[in-house]
Write an enzyme that holds these catalytic residues in place. Structure first.
Site, mmCIF file in Angstrom:
data_model
loop_
_atom_site.group_PDB
_atom_site.id
_atom_site.type_symbol
_atom_site.label_atom_id
_atom_site.label_comp_id
_atom_site.label_asym_id
_atom_site.label_seq_id
_atom_site.Cartn_x
_atom_site.Cartn_y
_atom_site.Cartn_z
ATOM 1 N N HIS A 21 0.851 -1.205 0.000
ATOM 2 C CA HIS A 21 0.000 0.000 0.000
ATOM 3 C C HIS A 21 0.881 1.247 0.000
ATOM 4 O O HIS A 21 0.614 2.209 -0.716
ATOM 5 C CB HIS A 21 -0.874 0.055 1.260
ATOM 6 N N LYS A 45 -15.310 -8.610 4.153
ATOM 7 C CA LYS A 45 -14.164 -9.005 4.985
ATOM 8 C C LYS A 45 -14.431 -8.717 6.459
ATOM 9 O O LYS A 45 -15.016 -7.687 6.791
ATOM 10 C CB LYS A 45 -12.908 -8.201 4.585
ATOM 11 N N ARG A 94 -1.702 -5.617 -8.482
ATOM 12 C CA ARG A 94 -0.480 -6.420 -8.355
ATOM 13 C C ARG A 94 -0.299 -7.342 -9.556
ATOM 14 O O ARG A 94 0.771 -7.451 -10.124
ATOM 15 C CB ARG A 94 -0.527 -7.276 -7.083
ATOM 16 N N SER A 132 -2.706 -7.746 2.768
ATOM 17 C CA SER A 132 -2.959 -7.721 4.218
ATOM 18 C C SER A 132 -3.341 -9.118 4.701
ATOM 19 O O SER A 132 -2.888 -9.561 5.757
ATOM 20 C CB SER A 132 -4.093 -6.746 4.542
#
Ligand code: PNS
Length: 169
Positions: A21, A45, A94, A132
């Protein structure tokens, strides 16, 4: 801020902030005069850290950079972007596998507010594997995640997971 200055919103759950990040934020700062890091709720989440903890860790990781603001928001991202008069929503990519969900989210956001633009920045090569979730999983089992997150995040992670062993590869 004058009307010619451009603000980018970098939204995410940041549970917690990672070096990946941070890499995107540093890239965004070369394109925008101001970057607002917006900690938002992702309904799909379950979070490890509270909103306040996440905001606190991000603030500590940027040492009062005047071009960066950190806030939490509990609503639609497009409403927040409009409220902040943002030029664009910034998201990091990514790998190609990220593209599908990001494309879906960007188009949904555009459907909700056609004036909101999304821009995608490619992460640095060394952070392609980090997220994460995978960092939390490694930490839970005592893995050394010290070089994957900023130091303030590392310290907070060791509080949640005392089993983390720095230097254990
Ligand atoms: O870091 P994440 O979990 O990939 O970020 C996703 C996030 C928080 C940006 C997304 O869930 C979001 O925008 N939440 C706010 C609610 C919203 O606007 N949802 C509609 C977007 S499609």
């Amino acid at each position: 801020m004058t009307h010619t200055e451009k603000t980018g919103i970098y939204p995410g759950s940041f549970d917690p902030l990672t070096n990946g990040h941070k890499d995107i934020i540093e890239r965004a700062l070369t394109l925008f005069d101001k970057v607002i890091i917006a900690v938002l709720h992702n309904p799909s989440k379950k979070a490890l850290f509270t909103m306040d903890e996440r905001v606190g860790m991000i603030k500590q990781s940027f040492h009062k950079n005047p071009a960066i603001e950190v806030e939490s928001f509990g609503g639609l991202l497009v409403d927040y972007a409009k409220m902040k008069n943002a030029a664009a929503i910034i998201r990091g990519i990514r790998a190609i596998s990220d593209f599908e969900s990001e494309f879906q989210m960007a188009l949904m956001n555009r459907k909700l507010n056609k004036k909101v633009q999304s821009v995608f920045l490619m992460t640095g090569f060394r952070w392609i594997f980090t997220s994460s979730s995978i960092i939390k999983e490694a930490a839970q089992f005592g893995g050394d995640i010290s070089d994957m997150v900023p130091e303030p995040v590392y310290l907070k992670m060791t509080e949640k997971f005392p089993q983390i062993q720095r230097g254990k590869k």
